[in-house]
Structures are given as C-alpha cells and as structure tokens.
Design a protein around this motif. Sequence first.
Motif, mmCIF file in Angstrom:
data_model
loop_
_atom_site.group_PDB
_atom_site.id
_atom_site.type_symbol
_atom_site.label_atom_id
_atom_site.label_comp_id
_atom_site.label_asym_id
_atom_site.label_seq_id
_atom_site.Cartn_x
_atom_site.Cartn_y
_atom_site.Cartn_z
ATOM 1 N N ASP A 204 -8.905 -126.644 -21.879
ATOM 2 C CA ASP A 204 -9.824 -125.722 -22.544
ATOM 3 C C ASP A 204 -9.638 -125.697 -24.056
ATOM 4 O O ASP A 204 -10.506 -125.174 -24.763
ATOM 5 C CB ASP A 204 -9.626 -124.304 -22.008
ATOM 6 N N VAL A 205 -8.539 -126.257 -24.544
ATOM 7 C CA VAL A 205 -8.180 -126.066 -25.949
ATOM 8 C C VAL A 205 -8.134 -127.365 -26.754
ATOM 9 O O VAL A 205 -8.670 -127.430 -27.866
ATOM 10 C CB VAL A 205 -6.809 -125.347 -26.049
ATOM 11 N N TYR A 206 -7.508 -128.409 -26.200
ATOM 12 C CA TYR A 206 -7.297 -129.598 -27.037
ATOM 13 C C TYR A 206 -8.635 -130.312 -27.300
ATOM 14 O O TYR A 206 -9.537 -130.325 -26.470
ATOM 15 C CB TYR A 206 -6.273 -130.534 -26.403
ATOM 16 N N LEU B 194 -1.640 -122.852 -20.652
ATOM 17 C CA LEU B 194 -1.206 -122.718 -22.047
ATOM 18 C C LEU B 194 0.139 -122.023 -22.174
ATOM 19 O O LEU B 194 0.807 -122.163 -23.206
ATOM 20 C CB LEU B 194 -2.261 -121.960 -22.846
ATOM 21 N N GLU C 129 -3.571 -124.731 -32.435
ATOM 22 C CA GLU C 129 -4.711 -124.546 -31.542
ATOM 23 C C GLU C 129 -4.360 -123.597 -30.402
ATOM 24 O O GLU C 129 -5.180 -122.760 -29.995
ATOM 25 C CB GLU C 129 -5.156 -125.898 -30.970
ATOM 26 N N THR C 130 -3.153 -123.736 -29.893
ATOM 27 C CA THR C 130 -2.695 -122.860 -28.810
ATOM 28 C C THR C 130 -2.579 -121.413 -29.290
ATOM 29 O O THR C 130 -3.002 -120.478 -28.602
ATOM 30 C CB THR C 130 -1.344 -123.346 -28.272
ATOM 31 N N ALA D 52 -5.989 -119.900 -29.694
ATOM 32 C CA ALA D 52 -6.545 -119.494 -28.399
ATOM 33 C C ALA D 52 -5.919 -118.194 -27.925
ATOM 34 O O ALA D 52 -6.600 -117.317 -27.369
ATOM 35 C CB ALA D 52 -6.308 -120.600 -27.368
#
Length: 434
Positions: free
Chosen positions: A302-304, A384, A418-419, A422
């Motif tokens: 969902d993030v990278y 995550l 990025e983590t 989020a």
Amino acid sequence: GAGVGAIFRAPLAGALFAGEILYSEAELESDVIMPAAVASTVAYSIFCFSLPPEFRFMPLFGQDLHFDFQSPAELLPYTVLAIILSLGGILYIKVFYGIEKLFHKMPGPGYLKACLGGLATGLVGLGLYFAGNRDVALLSALGGGYGMLQTAFSDIGSVTTSALLAVALAKIVTTGLTIGSGGSGGVFGPSMVIGGCLGGAVGKQLHSIWPALIHQPGSFAVVGMAGFFAGCARAPFSTILMVTEMTGSYRLLLPAMWVSTLCFLLMRRWTLYTKQVPTRLESPAHRGDFIVDVLEGMHVDDVYQKNRKLHLVHEGTSLNDIVHLLAETPQRYFPVVDHQEKLLGIFSAEDVRSYLYDDTIWEIANARDVMNTRVITLTPEDDLNAALTRFTALNIDELPVVSPDDSQKILGILRRKETIAAYNRRRLEHMLTE
C-alpha cells in the motif's frame, strides 16, 4: 488476598485488596479478583476450621461490637477524623521512608543495621513505658498492637486519649525502625493499629466535646483503622468492606465510605507502596494493551512506489562507475544483482564513502567488494509494523521489496519516511474519527 482474608477474617475484602493494591489511583485489576477470591475463600476456611468451634467464622474482634450510625450530622466529626488521619498518614509515610533512607546511608553490613534498628525500637518501647508510669498497655507499640485495638473497640473508656496517641505515634517510629533498618516485617498490620489508635483518640476527644452527637467513640477506632489504611495504601474499596466484615455489621458502612474516600483524596500525593503505578495504563503487565495499532491492516504494497525508477547495480560494476553513479542520482541504497537481475546484496552511499579518497582502487574494486550480502528484505504482503520494526532495529532508511515467490526478484524499495508518512496519515484519520 488469602493472607488478609484469613488473618483479618475478611475474605471478600482480601480478594478486592489483592486487585486494588497494585495501583495508586482508584483502579482495580479485574483479572486478579477471581483467583484472589478462590485463594481468600480457601485460606479463610482452613484458618477458621483450625480454631476451636466457638470461635469459627467469628469476626476478628468478636461478636460483641455493636456500633450504630444514627444521624447524618455525625459525618461532621467523621470529617474531622478524616483530616487527622490524613495528616497522620503523611507523617507515617515520611517517617517510614526517612528512617529507611537514613539507614541506607549508614556504612556497615546489613545485619548490624538491623541490630541497631532493633536496639532503637527497644529503647523507644522502654522510654514509652517509663514515661507512661509503667503502663504495660503502652508496650503494644513494640508488638502487634491488636490488644490495644480490641480495647479501643470494645472498652475505650478504660484507656486514655494520651495512651492511644502515644501508641499510634510510637508505632509509626518503631515500624520505621524495624523495617527501615533492614529487619523483617510488614506495614499492613501496623497501619491498622496506628489508624485504629488515632481514630480512638479522636473519638474520645470529640465525645468529650459533643457528647450528645457522638455516643460511641469506639466506632471512630474502627472507621479510623479503615480510613488510615485506605489513604496510605491507596485502597479505599477493600478497606470499606473490611470494616463490615471485621465488625460483622453494615451499620458503619456509611461513615467508613465517607472517611476512606476523604483520606484517599486528601492523601493523593502520598503512598506507602512506592512500587504502585497510577493506573493500568502505566502497568508493565498491560504494556501495549491500550495502544491503538494505527498501522493495523496496512501493508508494504500500500505504501512503496512501484513506478519509481530504481538503479540496479550489476555485481561486476567497477567502483569508478559506482562513484560517478552516486553523483548522478539522489538514490542512497543500491541493490546489487547478477546478469539475471537476481538480488545478491546491497550497499549504501555511506558504504562507498570510505573508498572516495583512494582512487587507485577505483578500477580494481567492484560492486561485490562494497556490497553487504546479508540483505534484510520485505515482501508486498508484509505489514507496516514489521517494516517499521526493521527500520528502527537496524537504523536504516530503505529496505528492498522482493517477490513473495522469489526472494531474489526485486520489485522496489520501501523508504522509512514513506512508512512514517503513512503512520501519520492513519493517526490523523483516527483522531478525526474520534
């Protein structure tokens, strides 16, 4: 819970005490109640059946205690009692830990400190005995003191106010000397004696001032015992119940509730048990129970960024080419692959930095020489939380994302920022929904 339930003939109060004593605020460890209730019931039954038949299941101070609460106006003198008990409780805690600190600073082995504490305790008892015209009752400051409590409950007219105050104050000092010096002992029993004697002294004195309002000064000893310990130990509920079980009557329930609650509130800043935490939220046993997992349900996929241009470095790439590559791209971590683009290792810009001042080996060394073969990877299905744990544990900023079917097939890079971004977005969503 079992010990209190048996010795004080108060099984329900003992069970609640075990769950309440853990916290300094009005908090209860509910998971403790059922096992403590079983233990308290068994201990109480075994203890009572070990007694002669005529004493079995009898309240601790006998069946002849008949106290009454006759008028709401009595709450006024009980308020005075709560204030005096709170002051006495603060004094008790300060003296107790002051003596302990004093002995801790003293040089010498522990057994000599305990001997010195015992000697000082004996001297206090002797001084009290001779100062009180050789009154043997005053020596209860050296022992359990329950005999003096019994007198304060059932025959308070036979003991003077000064004797009750003397025992209470001496008990504060002797308890500190005994335990603070390193000797063996507890604070539960002495707290009951101190509170009962203070309550009895206040009851006698107020009875002489308001005889029409206070008919039973002995009831102040019972309520004082509960209120004093409720404030010192931060355990109001169990001590309220203890009064009813120890007297075998609910007639003092209202004043016990009033005084215990006031003492608990007035002594909010002090506690006899320094290892108490305020609530379950601060308890090590419940660490994590109240933390909302805002990353729950979020995965690496969902993030990278899947479309980000990623520079893969072939294992035979010279260090010279790598140095020039660093100057051309903001990328900080470089996966090293073979001719089939299978992941072999990874290196960072910091790993190359040590070679920058030795250009003689730029054409000799290659990517294999600078890469780290122990690659920590993630898959798109990883949550995550796992990613954030690996970032913080290894103190790195980027982790390769590989195929779940082939750990050498690289799909991209997940960055720490990025983590965290989020996490912050999800946390903001939780705050807005709340």
